[in-house]
Design a protein around this motif. Structure first.
Motif, short mmCIF file in Angstrom:
data_model
loop_
_atom_site.label_atom_id
_atom_site.label_comp_id
_atom_site.label_asym_id
_atom_site.label_seq_id
_atom_site.Cartn_x
_atom_site.Cartn_y
_atom_site.Cartn_z
N ALA A 191 -3.68 7.36 -2.16
CA ALA A 191 -3.27 6.06 -1.65
C ALA A 191 -3.81 4.97 -2.56
O ALA A 191 -4.91 5.09 -3.09
N ARG A 192 -3.05 3.91 -2.74
CA ARG A 192 -3.49 2.82 -3.60
C ARG A 192 -2.71 1.55 -3.29
O ARG A 192 -1.56 1.61 -2.84
N PRO A 193 -3.31 0.40 -3.56
CA PRO A 193 -2.54 -0.86 -3.51
C PRO A 193 -1.76 -1.02 -4.79
O PRO A 193 -2.16 -0.52 -5.85
N ASP A 194 -0.65 -1.72 -4.71
CA ASP A 194 0.18 -1.92 -5.90
C ASP A 194 1.10 -3.10 -5.65
O ASP A 194 1.05 -3.76 -4.60
N SER A 195 1.95 -3.36 -6.61
CA SER A 195 3.00 -4.37 -6.48
C SER A 195 4.29 -3.74 -6.99
O SER A 195 4.30 -3.13 -8.07
N LEU A 196 5.36 -3.85 -6.21
CA LEU A 196 6.64 -3.24 -6.56
C LEU A 196 7.70 -4.32 -6.74
O LEU A 196 8.06 -5.02 -5.79
N ALA A 197 8.17 -4.47 -7.96
CA ALA A 197 9.18 -5.47 -8.30
C ALA A 197 10.54 -4.83 -8.46
O ALA A 197 10.67 -3.74 -9.03
N LEU A 198 11.57 -5.49 -7.97
CA LEU A 198 12.93 -5.00 -8.11
C LEU A 198 13.44 -5.26 -9.52
O LEU A 198 13.34 -6.38 -10.04
N SER A 214 3.42 -2.13 -10.74
CA SER A 214 2.62 -2.83 -11.74
C SER A 214 1.34 -2.07 -12.08
O SER A 214 0.77 -2.26 -13.15
N ALA A 215 0.88 -1.18 -11.18
CA ALA A 215 -0.42 -0.55 -11.38
C ALA A 215 -0.36 0.95 -11.63
O ALA A 215 -1.21 1.49 -12.33
N SER A 216 0.60 1.64 -11.07
CA SER A 216 0.61 3.10 -11.12
C SER A 216 1.82 3.64 -11.86
O SER A 216 2.92 3.09 -11.75
N ARG A 217 1.59 4.71 -12.61
CA ARG A 217 2.71 5.41 -13.24
C ARG A 217 3.19 6.58 -12.40
O ARG A 217 4.16 7.24 -12.75
N ILE A 276 0.88 -1.17 0.00
CA ILE A 276 0.00 0.00 0.00
C ILE A 276 0.92 1.21 0.00
O ILE A 276 1.88 1.27 0.77
N GLY A 277 0.62 2.16 -0.89
CA GLY A 277 1.49 3.33 -1.00
C GLY A 277 0.70 4.59 -1.23
O GLY A 277 -0.49 4.56 -1.54
N VAL A 278 1.39 5.70 -1.10
CA VAL A 278 0.83 7.01 -1.42
C VAL A 278 1.75 7.66 -2.44
O VAL A 278 2.96 7.81 -2.20
N GLY A 279 1.18 8.02 -3.59
CA GLY A 279 1.99 8.56 -4.67
C GLY A 279 2.21 10.06 -4.58
O GLY A 279 1.69 10.73 -3.68
N THR A 280 2.98 10.57 -5.52
CA THR A 280 3.21 12.01 -5.58
C THR A 280 1.94 12.78 -5.89
O THR A 280 1.89 14.00 -5.72
N ASP A 281 0.89 12.06 -6.34
CA ASP A 281 -0.41 12.68 -6.58
C ASP A 281 -1.27 12.73 -5.31
O ASP A 281 -2.42 13.11 -5.35
N ARG A 282 -0.68 12.29 -4.18
CA ARG A 282 -1.33 12.28 -2.87
C ARG A 282 -2.48 11.28 -2.78
O ARG A 282 -3.31 11.35 -1.87
#
Length: 395
Positions: free
Chosen positions: A152-159, A273-276, A144-150
């Motif tokens: 919050a959203r679920p996502d997946s972060l791959a290295l 995987s979900a947000s730009r 779960i993260g908060v983007g620069t657009d303020r």
């Protein structure tokens, strides 16, 4: 849900909090707190909830952590050190190494972590995680993260990363992780801390308790060149601008080809995987609610003290939940019940965070300059944890 309680009614004296007929209390601009009783499968429990309005420009959310990945501190200390007005504990973590006698437990968290827009670490393999079983279709890379657009959203972060030397490019299998994939090379930076790196070579991708690898190698890169090497992973602080590469099995064999003075370039980033939108904050956990629906396969049998985070109002509101650990309420919630409670509170997506003795919710009382623990930690006192979610608000 039963009656709400007062903010000042909860301390660390060990008595169960008493219900009171009051609504949410404003902690700071855009941040409110409430507590209430809940019916649950194993008996009544008591919940503490923070509501964070991300539409309010005075409010922001960020990662609380002790300054390095492999370190721990109580949530209240982490919050006060950063000036947070409220917060909860975060991700599951490498809390013990009883399965590997003599190996240091690092205290590092399971999933990816981003603090103030800076990448701290990537996720361990699924089989190496601590915490409840992951629902089908989810992984340790979920956040779960908060983007620069303020929002919050679920996502997946791959290295995505590489180690390039002598024209050869090796994929990077880990970054500041307590466990590396079998046969890989992982990078450790100054953000890791002082803990031993041996744990990174223990277990397998499917079995956390499997033996430590006997085929390991470590290379230290400073200023873009190899400065030293060792047959076993070391410990101690890593200087800023220095990267320690740890290899196991095939990864160790590749690192043995490196030589002192050789030019090496290490690159790494987390890919969503979900947000730009870049993330200012991101934290791992166990997904339990997606699109307003509980995920299939959630445990509905085992009750425990829980912490959770949820996304509501199209990502404009964050909900932070902590179940009370007082004796009268210690039966807690099942993971399935956590999903149900978060949905009832208005969340469309939610994660279960580390629970049990780690569950801690802190908030400032009106007029206070430091936070107070609002739930009763089940161990009788705050447990040091590697990270948490901090809520910040300016007048």
């Amino acid at each position: 849900m039963a009656a709400f309680g007062t903010l000042a009614g909860v301390g660390l004296a060990g008595a169960a909090p008493a219900g009171a007929a009051q609504g949410a209390i404003r902690i700071a601009p855009g941040v409110s707190y409430r507590q209430f009783d809940l019916p649950a499968a194993k008996g009544p429990t008591h919940a503490h909830v923070l509501s964070v309005d991300l539409r309010d420009r005075r409010v922001r959310v960020d990662l609380l952590y002790p300054g390095t990945v492999a370190a721990r501190a109580p949530v209240s200390r982490l919050a006060d050190a950063r000036g947070a007005v409220a917060g909860v504990n975060g991700d599951f973590f490498n809390i013990t190494e009883t399965q590997h006698p003599g190996v240091e437990a690092t205290g590092a968290s399971v999933g990816p972590a981003i603090a103030s827009g800076h990448l701290l670490k990537a996720a361990v393999p699924d089989g190496q995680r601590f915490g409840p079983e992951l629902p089908p279709g989810t992984t340790t890379r979920n956040v779960i993260g908060v983007g620069t657009d303020r929002r919050a959203r679920p996502d997946s972060l791959a290295l995505v990363g590489s180690v390039t030397a002598a024209g050869e490019r090796l994929p990077l299998g880990g970054l500041n992780q307590y466990a590396l994939p079998v046969g890989s090379v992982g990078a450790f930076t100054s953000r890791w801390g002082t803990a031993s790196r041996v744990r990174a070579t223990c277990g397998t991708d499917t079995d956390r308790a499997a033996a430590c690898s006997t085929d390991t190698y470590e290379v230290t890169v400073r200023g873009g060149r190899v400065v030293s090497a060792a047959g076993t992973p070391g410990r101690g602080p890593i200087a800023y601008g220095t990267t320690v590469l740890v290899g196991r099995e095939a990864g160790a064999q590749r690192l043995r080809k490196f030589f002192t003075g050789q030019a090496v370039k290490v690159r790494h980033r987390l890919v969503a995987s979900a947000s730009r939108k870049p993330y200012r904050f991101a934290l791992g956990g166990c997904p339990v609610l997606r699109g307003g629906h509980p995920l299939p396969g959630l445990d509905g049998t085992t009750s425990a003290v829980r912490t959770a985070v949820g996304v509501a109002d199209g990502g404009r509101r964050l909900l932070l939940l902590a179940v009370d650990g007082a004796p009268a309420y210690r039966s807690g919630l099942t993971i399935a019940e956590v999903a149900g409670v978060m949905g009832t509170l208005g969340a469309t997506d939610a994660f279960s965070l580390d629970g049990g003795g780690s569950t801690t919710l802190v908030a400032r009382a009106p007029g206070a300059t430091t936070v107070s623990v609002r739930n009763h930690p089940s161990g009788g006192a705050e447990r040091p944890v590697p990270n948490g979610i901090g809520v910040f608000s300016t007048p």
